[in-house]
Design a protein around this motif. Sequence first.
Motif, PDB file in Angstrom:
ATOM      1  N   ALA A   1      -7.445  -2.734  -7.305  1.00 53.16           N
ATOM      2  CA  ALA A   1      -6.762  -4.024  -7.182  1.00 53.16           C
ATOM      3  C   ALA A   1      -7.826  -5.111  -7.026  1.00 53.16           C
ATOM      4  CB  ALA A   1      -5.806  -4.023  -5.989  1.00 53.16           C
TER       5      ALA A   1
ATOM      6  N   LEU B   1       0.809  -1.205   0.000  1.00 51.46           N
ATOM      7  CA  LEU B   1       0.000   0.000   0.000  1.00 51.46           C
ATOM      8  C   LEU B   1       0.847   1.262   0.000  1.00 51.46           C
ATOM      9  CD1 LEU B   1      -2.874  -0.897   2.505  1.00 51.46           C
ATOM     10  CD2 LEU B   1      -2.766  -1.233   0.050  1.00 51.46           C
TER      11      LEU B   1
ATOM     12  N   TRP C   1      -2.587   2.793  -4.198  1.00 50.55           N
ATOM     13  CA  TRP C   1      -3.742   2.079  -3.667  1.00 50.55           C
ATOM     14  C   TRP C   1      -4.884   3.057  -3.498  1.00 50.55           C
ATOM     15  CZ3 TRP C   1      -3.847  -3.092  -3.145  1.00 50.55           C
ATOM     16  CH2 TRP C   1      -4.889  -3.678  -2.411  1.00 50.55           C
TER      17      TRP C   1
ATOM     18  N   ALA D   1      -9.055  -2.279  -3.052  1.00 48.72           N
ATOM     19  CA  ALA D   1      -8.656  -0.916  -2.700  1.00 48.72           C
ATOM     20  C   ALA D   1      -9.836   0.029  -2.551  1.00 48.72           C
ATOM     21  CB  ALA D   1      -7.701  -0.367  -3.760  1.00 48.72           C
TER      22      ALA D   1
ATOM     23  N   ARG E   1       0.674   6.657  -2.161  1.00 46.07           N
ATOM     24  CA  ARG E   1       0.329   5.251  -2.119  1.00 46.07           C
ATOM     25  C   ARG E   1      -0.188   4.800  -3.478  1.00 46.07           C
ATOM     26  NH1 ARG E   1      -3.769   3.532   2.037  1.00 46.07           N
ATOM     27  NH2 ARG E   1      -5.118   4.819   0.738  1.00 46.07           N
TER      28      ARG E   1
END
Length: 241
Positions: A115, A10, A89, A145, A87
């Motif tokens: 993801a 992450l 993510w 995510a 990040r």
Amino acid sequence: MNRPALRLLLTVSFALVLLAAAASARASDADGLEKLARDFLQPTVEQALAEQAGMPLRAEVVMGSLDSRLRLAPCNGIEPFLPPGGRLWGRSRVGLRCVDGPTRWSVYIPVTVQAFGPAWVLKAPVPAGETLTQAMADRAEVDWAAHPSMVLAAPERWVGQQAAYALTPGQVIRENMVRAPQAFDAGTPVKVSANGRGFAVSVVGQALSAGHVGQAARVRLPNGKVVSGTVRADQTVELPL
């Protein structure tokens, strides 16, 4: 998936980004910059997932847009980067900076990193405090995510746990949704045990806090001493040796 590995996925360090080669580009139009950002992000995300996730997650990068009114000076070398603490993510942003040009500049493009991977989705409402069983959920592919709380992809991580609050159909089972079953309340007499090689000692004490299976609880012994141990399903608090 273990939590440290996913945390490493992450949060991508700024040092990793600095390893990316600077991209050569003379045009600084919005379309070209957005393509440059996407070309940087997609393989970086896929590599991070493959190396760290431990699960067959499929990455998708959804790019935002630069302000159409933005006018940037021409640049011979544009370098993509993540802001410090950035990040790969969920919602984030990727930076682009001119490293070879008469005027140095930097811009940021919003981005959403998805993801997709296997998870468990609830089929029916689950009241708060009810114990979860595998029959309550179906397996499906979801965006891990989409929420900051971790997906519990392995059934053994949530089956037998209790709903932390009222759950609704269609929810993906995540870490924040479950809690360990409660074995006793504060003030309850509980057995405190300590086992070692060739010996076993037990005594009855009074719980100073509610006890949840697998978690720590504090108990006052008959002599007044307060100890802390791990709660077991049989209302026993096991002391470490």
